[in-house]
Design an enzyme around this catalytic site. Structure first.
Site, mmCIF file in Angstrom:
data_model
loop_
_atom_site.group_PDB
_atom_site.id
_atom_site.type_symbol
_atom_site.label_atom_id
_atom_site.label_comp_id
_atom_site.label_asym_id
_atom_site.label_seq_id
_atom_site.Cartn_x
_atom_site.Cartn_y
_atom_site.Cartn_z
ATOM 1 N N ARG A 20 0.806 -1.227 0.000
ATOM 2 C CA ARG A 20 0.000 0.000 0.000
ATOM 3 C C ARG A 20 0.841 1.279 0.000
ATOM 4 N NH1 ARG A 20 -3.561 -2.428 4.887
ATOM 5 N NH2 ARG A 20 -1.636 -3.628 5.072
ATOM 6 N N LYS A 27 8.903 -1.537 3.221
ATOM 7 C CA LYS A 27 8.096 -0.713 4.132
ATOM 8 C C LYS A 27 8.848 -0.352 5.418
ATOM 9 C CE LYS A 27 3.582 -0.904 6.406
ATOM 10 N NZ LYS A 27 2.489 -1.835 6.775
ATOM 11 N N THR A 83 1.005 -12.495 9.281
ATOM 12 C CA THR A 83 1.655 -12.107 10.548
ATOM 13 C C THR A 83 1.882 -13.314 11.463
ATOM 14 O OG1 THR A 83 -0.563 -11.449 11.278
ATOM 15 C CG2 THR A 83 0.931 -9.689 10.616
ATOM 16 N N GLU A 159 -10.518 -9.779 11.159
ATOM 17 C CA GLU A 159 -9.920 -8.792 10.257
ATOM 18 C C GLU A 159 -11.015 -8.056 9.478
ATOM 19 O OE1 GLU A 159 -6.402 -7.965 9.889
ATOM 20 O OE2 GLU A 159 -6.843 -8.824 11.837
ATOM 21 N N ASN A 232 0.067 2.150 7.051
ATOM 22 C CA ASN A 232 0.044 1.246 5.894
ATOM 23 C C ASN A 232 0.224 1.948 4.557
ATOM 24 O OD1 ASN A 232 -0.350 -1.204 7.353
ATOM 25 N ND2 ASN A 232 -2.445 -0.540 7.747
ATOM 26 N N LYS A 355 33.004 25.340 1.414
ATOM 27 C CA LYS A 355 33.084 23.875 1.378
ATOM 28 C C LYS A 355 34.448 23.433 1.857
ATOM 29 C CE LYS A 355 35.052 21.571 -1.419
ATOM 30 N NZ LYS A 355 35.763 20.890 -2.505
ATOM 31 N N ASN A 390 39.903 26.545 -6.561
ATOM 32 C CA ASN A 390 40.468 25.337 -5.939
ATOM 33 C C ASN A 390 40.584 24.173 -6.914
ATOM 34 O OD1 ASN A 390 37.640 25.295 -6.027
ATOM 35 N ND2 ASN A 390 37.525 23.750 -4.413
ATOM 36 N N TYR A 391 40.046 24.325 -8.123
ATOM 37 C CA TYR A 391 39.948 23.178 -9.027
ATOM 38 C C TYR A 391 40.600 23.511 -10.355
ATOM 39 C CZ TYR A 391 37.607 19.278 -11.406
ATOM 40 O OH TYR A 391 37.325 18.134 -12.098
ATOM 41 N N SER A 409 38.271 43.327 -2.175
ATOM 42 C CA SER A 409 37.128 42.818 -2.933
ATOM 43 C C SER A 409 37.560 42.253 -4.280
ATOM 44 C CB SER A 409 36.135 43.944 -3.186
ATOM 45 O OG SER A 409 35.622 44.363 -1.947
HETATM 46 C C1 UD1 Z 1 -2.475 -5.940 11.215
HETATM 47 C C2 UD1 Z 1 -3.426 -6.845 11.984
HETATM 48 C C3 UD1 Z 1 -4.681 -6.061 12.305
HETATM 49 C C4 UD1 Z 1 -4.338 -4.832 13.106
HETATM 50 C C5 UD1 Z 1 -3.284 -3.991 12.390
HETATM 51 C C6 UD1 Z 1 -2.787 -2.889 13.324
HETATM 52 C C7 UD1 Z 1 -3.116 -9.153 11.216
HETATM 53 C C8 UD1 Z 1 -3.627 -10.245 10.366
HETATM 54 N N1 UD1 Z 1 -3.765 -8.002 11.162
HETATM 55 O O1 UD1 Z 1 -3.087 -5.591 9.985
HETATM 56 O O2 UD1 Z 1 -5.571 -6.866 13.061
HETATM 57 O O3 UD1 Z 1 -5.497 -4.076 13.356
HETATM 58 O O4 UD1 Z 1 -2.160 -4.790 12.017
HETATM 59 O O5 UD1 Z 1 -1.883 -2.064 12.710
HETATM 60 O O6 UD1 Z 1 -2.162 -9.355 11.925
HETATM 61 N N2 UD1 Z 1 4.338 -8.755 8.221
HETATM 62 C C9 UD1 Z 1 5.340 -9.703 8.116
HETATM 63 N N3 UD1 Z 1 5.130 -10.807 7.381
HETATM 64 C C10 UD1 Z 1 3.954 -11.055 6.743
HETATM 65 C C11 UD1 Z 1 2.917 -10.089 6.871
HETATM 66 C C12 UD1 Z 1 3.143 -8.961 7.620
HETATM 67 O O7 UD1 Z 1 6.425 -9.520 8.689
HETATM 68 O O8 UD1 Z 1 3.838 -12.106 6.117
HETATM 69 C C13 UD1 Z 1 4.604 -7.542 9.021
HETATM 70 C C14 UD1 Z 1 4.499 -6.286 8.171
HETATM 71 O O9 UD1 Z 1 5.765 -5.944 7.643
HETATM 72 C C15 UD1 Z 1 3.989 -5.248 9.174
HETATM 73 C C16 UD1 Z 1 3.222 -6.077 10.199
HETATM 74 O O10 UD1 Z 1 3.614 -7.419 10.013
HETATM 75 O O11 UD1 Z 1 5.032 -4.575 9.829
HETATM 76 C C17 UD1 Z 1 1.706 -5.972 10.023
HETATM 77 O O12 UD1 Z 1 1.352 -6.312 8.700
HETATM 78 P P1 UD1 Z 1 0.329 -5.449 7.864
HETATM 79 O O13 UD1 Z 1 0.219 -6.034 6.505
HETATM 80 O O14 UD1 Z 1 0.630 -4.029 7.984
HETATM 81 O O15 UD1 Z 1 -1.031 -5.797 8.661
HETATM 82 P P2 UD1 Z 1 -2.299 -4.854 8.801
HETATM 83 O O16 UD1 Z 1 -3.138 -5.000 7.589
HETATM 84 O O17 UD1 Z 1 -1.912 -3.503 9.183
HETATM 85 MG MG MG Z 2 -0.134 -2.525 9.197
#
Ligand code: UD1
Ligand code: MG
Length: 472
Positions: A20, A27, A83, A159, A232, A355, A390-391, A409
């Protein structure tokens, strides 16, 4: 004797691509007030004494690791399957003795050490299996919603994309900050499925699984929902930047700095400003910038990676990687580039570019000058329009100007060159040879005055006009 309180370890999920954001950059590294997005979360964890910290990386893993630094442990999530899957990758990296873990999303940069401590204290005091940090949001769109039983117990998290219209009306959201007993994570993470709208393994579902199995699941509701906002897209990044900036400016004010217009004052994380310094509108202090006490900065000033002593007055200028001692005045319209050193009491004025040059104590460089690769002593006057050449088209050469020198001057100083203490350079000179101490160097063609030239020219023009054809 009560046993010492265990300190939790941390997991930060930062493997996502950040689709996003619509960026080539991972990110986790989106810049926010001078630091990568995820560095803000890591700093808060460190200040809350949560350690060690395991960062889950995946998209752009090498770049993310290089930028976040070696202080953390890294777990690799090669495919971003959600996540829950991310968190699972961190489990083998947890220290054996770890009993509890604080899990955070790497995209919530406004979190404070205090909020993390409060979440942890709540979890620990109530001996919960899982505690989710929740917040009641004015606009909960995009967040997971907290489902509670009629008697208020946390039941599950749904979600946004999987929620019914009734569930979408719930304003209490999951913030992606949690505490878990490590044993609960070990038991329930492997049981996740990806049967949901996004086909991902959701960490949020672990909360539902533990609750279903009769585990103790609690919610710690943040008194200030804005602290736990997730970022996001770039609009949320801008809003988080604004909130963080206001927090920094407020702290500076409370430490004794006057900020005339917070809306147009841009200060990055880590910048230090001494007491009784006044920051005028449209001032930018970036990177590793340290400012002393009793200075006046701005209006219209850009400083990056620069140190400034006490009682300086800097305004309407652009200054990068410079060292400025006390009682120095700069501006308007100075361009101080990397390697500029202004010693105590130096003055730099309009349309001066410097500089890789040292300007000595009390030395004045007040107008229309370029000093590059130069050392200028103390009490010296550099006249308007002085240029160090200088150059030579291939290499850079140094100009050394001593103490108490007077450069008239429009002098052109062709480096390599040394002008010794107390010497004078006549205005308009092109200096190619060294000037000994207390000598006058004059290097320009002599002036001839042609007596009566103007009158003679006028008469000759008039007579031509009288005799020649008239073209009106
Ligand atoms: C997530 C939560 C949501 C919460 C929101 C708060 C889940 C499924 N959803 O949604 O409930 O309200 O955060 O901000 O957890 N990431 C990984 N690996 C992955 C996917 C994500 O490391 O496979 C990391 C991302 O880099 C990010 C974080 O996890 O830093 C959250 O992922 P993101 O895609 O932003 O989840 P949200 O849609 O914000
Ligand atoms: Mg998020």
């Amino acid at each position: 004797m009560t046993p010492p309180k265990p300190t939790p370890v941390g997991i930060v999920m930062a493997a996502g691509k950040g689709t996003r954001m619509k960026s080539e950059r991972p990110k986790a590294l989106m810049p926010l007030l001078g630091r990568p997005l995820t560095a803000h979360v890591l700093n808060a964890l460190e200040q809350a004494e949560i350690s060690p910290i395991i960062v889950v990386v995946g998209h752009g893993a090498d770049e993310v690791k290089a930028n976040l630094g070696e202080r953390y442990h890294y777990a690799l999530q090669t495919e971003q399957l959600g996540t829950g899957h991310a968190c699972m990758q961190a489990i083998p990296h947890l220290p054996e003795e770890a009993t509890d873990v604080v899990v955070c999303a790497g995209d919530s940069p406004l979190v404070t050490p205090e909020a993390l401590r409060a979440l942890w204290e709540y979890h620990h005091t109530h001996d919960a299996d899982a505690t989710v940090a929740t917040a009641v949001m004015e606009n909960p769109t995009g967040y997971g919603r907290i489902l509670r039983t009629p008697n208020g117990a946390v039941q599950a998290i749904v979600e946004e994309k999987d929620a019914t219209p009734e569930q979408k009306a719930i304003r209490e959201v999951c913030t992606s900050f949690y505490c878990f007993k490590v044993s609960a994570l070990r038991e329930y993470l492997p049981r996740l499925t990806n049967q949901n709208a996004q086909g991902e393994y959701y960490l949020t579902d672990v909360i539902g699984l533990i609750a279903q199995a009769g585990g103790k699941v609690l919610a710690w509701q943040s008194p200030d929902p804005s602290l736990l906002m997730g970022v996001n897209n770039r609009w949320e990044l801008a809003q988080a930047g604004e909130a963080l900036r206001m927090r920094l400016l407020q702290n500076l004010c409370l430490q004794g700095v006057t900020i005339i217009d917070p809306r147009t004052t841009y200060v990055e994380v880590g910048v230090q400003v001494g007491h009784d310094t006044v920051i005028e509108p449209n001032t930018h202090l970036r990177g590793n910038t340290v400012i002393g006490a009793n200075c006046i900065l701005g209006p219209d000033l850009y400083l990056q990676d620069t140190t400034v002593g006490d009682e300086c007055h800097l305004f309407r200028s652009h200054i990068v990687q410079a060292q400025i001692e006390s009682e120095v005045a700069v501006g308007p319209f100075a361009n101080l580039r990397p390697g500029t050193v202004l010693k105590r009491g130096a003055r730099v004025g309009d349309f001066v570019e410097i500089k890789n040059a040292i300007v000595g104590e009390g030395t004045k460089v007040l107008h229309l000058t370029y000093l590059g690769d130069a050392t200028v002593g103390s009490g010296t006057n550099i006249g308007a329009g002085t240029i160090t050449c200088n150059y030579d088209g291939q290499r850079k050469h140094r100009t050394t100007i001593g103490n108490g020198v007077f450069v008239g001057s429009h002098a052109t100083l062709v480096a390599p060159l040394t002008i010794e203490d107390g010497a004078y350079v006549a205005a308009g000179s092109t200096i190619t040879d060294d000037v000994p101490a207390e000598a006058l160097a004059i290097a320009r063609s002599y002036q001839t005055n042609k007596a009566g030239w103007v009158r003679k020219r006028r008469e000759s023009n008039n007579s031509e006009r009288a005799g020649g054809p008239s073209d009106g």
